[in-house]
Design a protein around this motif. Structure first.
Motif, PDB file in Angstrom:
ATOM      1  N   ILE A 356       0.372  -0.995   0.226  1.00  0.00           N
ATOM      2  CA  ILE A 356      -0.270  -0.190  -0.187  1.00  0.00           C
ATOM      3  C   ILE A 356       0.658   1.521  -0.314  1.00  0.00           C
ATOM      4  CG2 ILE A 356      -1.780   1.149   0.962  1.00  0.00           C
ATOM      5  CD1 ILE A 356      -2.151  -1.620   2.393  1.00  0.00           C
ATOM      6  N   PHE A 357       2.081   0.905   0.781  1.00  0.00           N
ATOM      7  CA  PHE A 357       2.938   2.560   0.986  1.00  0.00           C
ATOM      8  C   PHE A 357       3.767   2.486   0.273  1.00  0.00           C
ATOM      9  CE2 PHE A 357       0.147   2.322   5.477  1.00  0.00           C
ATOM     10  CZ  PHE A 357      -0.440   3.418   4.472  1.00  0.00           C
ATOM     11  N   GLY A 358       5.142   1.256   0.157  1.00  0.00           N
ATOM     12  CA  GLY A 358       6.040   1.300  -0.700  1.00  0.00           C
ATOM     13  C   GLY A 358       6.250   2.355  -1.103  1.00  0.00           C
ATOM     14  N   HIS A 359       5.719   1.346  -3.038  1.00  0.00           N
ATOM     15  CA  HIS A 359       5.622   2.081  -4.120  1.00  0.00           C
ATOM     16  C   HIS A 359       5.588   3.385  -4.609  1.00  0.00           C
ATOM     17  CE1 HIS A 359       5.364  -2.405  -5.089  1.00  0.00           C
ATOM     18  NE2 HIS A 359       4.024  -2.363  -4.738  1.00  0.00           N
ATOM     19  N   ASN A 360       4.476   3.575  -3.645  1.00  0.00           N
ATOM     20  CA  ASN A 360       4.038   5.178  -3.679  1.00  0.00           C
ATOM     21  C   ASN A 360       4.816   6.378  -3.203  1.00  0.00           C
ATOM     22  OD1 ASN A 360       2.907   7.113  -5.258  1.00  0.00           O
ATOM     23  ND2 ASN A 360       1.154   7.568  -2.898  1.00  0.00           N
ATOM     24  N   SER A 361       5.446   5.761  -1.680  1.00  0.00           N
ATOM     25  CA  SER A 361       6.377   6.391  -1.233  1.00  0.00           C
ATOM     26  C   SER A 361       7.565   6.301  -2.465  1.00  0.00           C
ATOM     27  CB  SER A 361       7.030   6.095   0.104  1.00  0.00           C
ATOM     28  OG  SER A 361       5.442   5.990   0.844  1.00  0.00           O
ATOM     29  N   GLY A 362       8.507   5.196  -2.601  1.00  0.00           N
ATOM     30  CA  GLY A 362       9.882   5.247  -3.824  1.00  0.00           C
ATOM     31  C   GLY A 362       9.436   6.076  -4.677  1.00  0.00           C
ATOM     32  N   MET A 363       8.048   6.029  -4.834  1.00  0.00           N
ATOM     33  CA  MET A 363       7.473   7.242  -6.002  1.00  0.00           C
ATOM     34  C   MET A 363       8.560   8.586  -5.659  1.00  0.00           C
ATOM     35  SD  MET A 363       7.460   5.225  -9.232  1.00  0.00           S
ATOM     36  CE  MET A 363       7.027   3.501  -9.307  1.00  0.00           C
ATOM     37  N   GLN A 364       7.696   8.678  -4.589  1.00  0.00           N
ATOM     38  CA  GLN A 364       7.354  10.103  -4.488  1.00  0.00           C
ATOM     39  C   GLN A 364       9.458  10.652  -4.061  1.00  0.00           C
ATOM     40  OE1 GLN A 364       5.097  12.386  -4.244  1.00  0.00           O
ATOM     41  NE2 GLN A 364       3.680  10.645  -5.083  1.00  0.00           N
ATOM     42  N   LEU A 365      10.178   9.547  -3.486  1.00  0.00           N
ATOM     43  CA  LEU A 365      11.169   9.219  -3.052  1.00  0.00           C
ATOM     44  C   LEU A 365      12.487  10.328  -4.446  1.00  0.00           C
ATOM     45  CD1 LEU A 365      11.787   7.192  -0.131  1.00  0.00           C
ATOM     46  CD2 LEU A 365      11.758  10.216   0.046  1.00  0.00           C
ATOM     47  N   ILE A 366      12.219   9.726  -5.118  1.00  0.00           N
ATOM     48  CA  ILE A 366      12.578   9.879  -6.743  1.00  0.00           C
ATOM     49  C   ILE A 366      12.309  10.831  -7.128  1.00  0.00           C
ATOM     50  CG2 ILE A 366      12.775   8.551  -8.845  1.00  0.00           C
ATOM     51  CD1 ILE A 366      12.812   6.007  -7.525  1.00  0.00           C
TER      52      ILE A 366
END
Length: 401
Positions: A356-366
């Motif tokens: 739920i959180f990993g994909h979106n958070s990774g994209m936002q960090l990048i």
């Protein structure tokens, strides 16, 4: 060469027939859920949803997974793993077929939520089934065999799915998904009976406290959420890095990801059998697997040489092969004499939360800080997970004194 060949097949010996049947049923089930890898394409190309709408639909996908894992644990503790697995497979077969009919955004959100809720009821139940059908000394290898079936299913599923889309369209994909889930359910009812389990039913469904009251287990689950958070980057943000930074083609990225599955297929079972023969704790091995996964992010930041990403993939693959079976084994052993469904549900939920959180958070960090900062962050999170697991190992040692 012959010695190596015999050693490989010897690593599969000693597992009960029921575990092999359970693995075969899991293989059919996971190969059957071939609609999942093509979901984004289906939603954008066939249903004309925007990328933002697809993002929200995938959030409902994750929420359904969490709900299903929780409900699966409850049902397993109440009615047992056998009925829970059978019900999940048969009902999800119908829901997969019906999923082709919603046309509105909210209709599909509700549809994918219901499908994933029912489908992921299966997950805690299958873990409890491993505990019921396998000998205690073979649990980790039994988990590894199930993982092998899942990996083979996920490898075969997209290839078969692509062929079905090309010949019968997306509608054919939903029908095949439904039929394979139904076939897995019928095989379960015909071949795998609860009377064949080693543990007595009262040992499996017990009147005890739930996993949330076990403070040490909750620490373990938090560490697994963090581990899952960093691990799934290899299947969402890392391909972007391969493409944008190292300029790999889709074919080359596919080969690199395929190497992960091939190495797991060839090496995981012999590796686990070797590691089981050493006198180390399951938590110690999970720390090692988590650390290797973290280091895989660190090394790719050390040089711009493209070959380093192969080393990174090797490290994360070895880390995965160690961390997943031994973390699963720890969860199963910790649940002995307790509410196993509750324990295995929480274990499954840990990775659902990561999705739920990993994909979106990774994209936002990048997007905000770039690839290098993101990979250093993942390495830092891996160290945090290792510290939690080291604290858990220390407390478990004192608990057993």
């Amino acid at each position: 060469m012959r010695k190596l060949y015999n050693s490989y097949f010897d690593s599969f010996s000693g597992l009960r027939k029921e575990i092999w049947l359970l693995s075969f049923i899991t293989l059919i089930n996971r190969a059957g859920t071939m609609v999942i890898p093509f979901l984004s394409l289906y939603l954008t190309k066939s249903r004309d949803f925007s990328l933002e709408e697809v993002g929200w639909i995938l959030s409902f996908f994750g929420l359904g997974s969490v709900t299903g894992s929780w409900l699966g644990g409850k049902l397993t503790d109440k009615i047992g793993h056998y009925k829970t697995m059978a019900g999940s497979l048969i009902i999800s077969s119908v829901l997969f077929v019906l999923l082709q009919y919603p046309t509105t955004f909210w209709g599909f959100c509700i549809g994918i939520y219901l499908v994933m809720t029912v489908a992921d009821i299966f997950r805690p139940a299958v873990f409890v089934a491993i505990s019921a059908y396998s000998k205690p000394e073979n649990r980790t290898r039994s988990v590894t065999l199930i993982r092998l079936a899942i990996n083979l299913g996920f490898s075969a599923g997209p290839a078969i799915g692509g062929f079905i889309i090309a010949t019968a369209g997306y509608n054919g994909l939903f029908w095949i998904d439904g039929i394979t889930c139904l076939a897995a359910g019928i095989l379960l009812l015909k071949l795998l009976h609860p009377k064949k389990s080693i543990a007595e039913p009262e040992d499996i469904v017990v009147n005890a406290k739930s996993a949330l009251t076990d403070k040490l287990y909750v620490i373990f689950i938090v560490a697994m959420v963090i581990f899952g958070f960093i691990f799934i980057q290899y299947f969402s943000t890392m391909p972007l890095y391969y493409s944008n930074f190292h300029h790999l083609s889709e074919f080359e990225i596919g080969l690199l990801l395929g190497m992960n599955g091939l190495l797991i297929f060839l090496l995981e079972m012999p590796l686990i059998k070797f590691m089981e023969s050493r006198k180390h704790t399951a938590t110690g091995y999970v720390i090692l697997g988590t650390l290797l996964t973290g280091i895989s992010f660190l090394v790719i930041n050390l040089t711009e040489w493209t070959g380093i990403i192969v080393l990174g993939m090797l490290l994360v693959t070895i880390g995965e092969m160690i961390a997943f079976p031994f973390s699963n084994s720890f969860a199963l052993n910790r649940s002995d004499g307790r509410k196993r469904g509750s324990y295995m549900a929480l274990y499954s939920i840990a990775f659902s939360i990561s999705h739920i959180f990993g994909h979106n958070s990774g994209m936002q960090l990048i997007d905000r800080f770039g690839f290098k900062f993101t990979w250093y962050t993942m390495f830092g999170l891996a160290l945090l997970a290792c510290l939690l697991l080291a604290y858990l190992k220390y407390k478990l040692k004192n608990e057993n004194l």
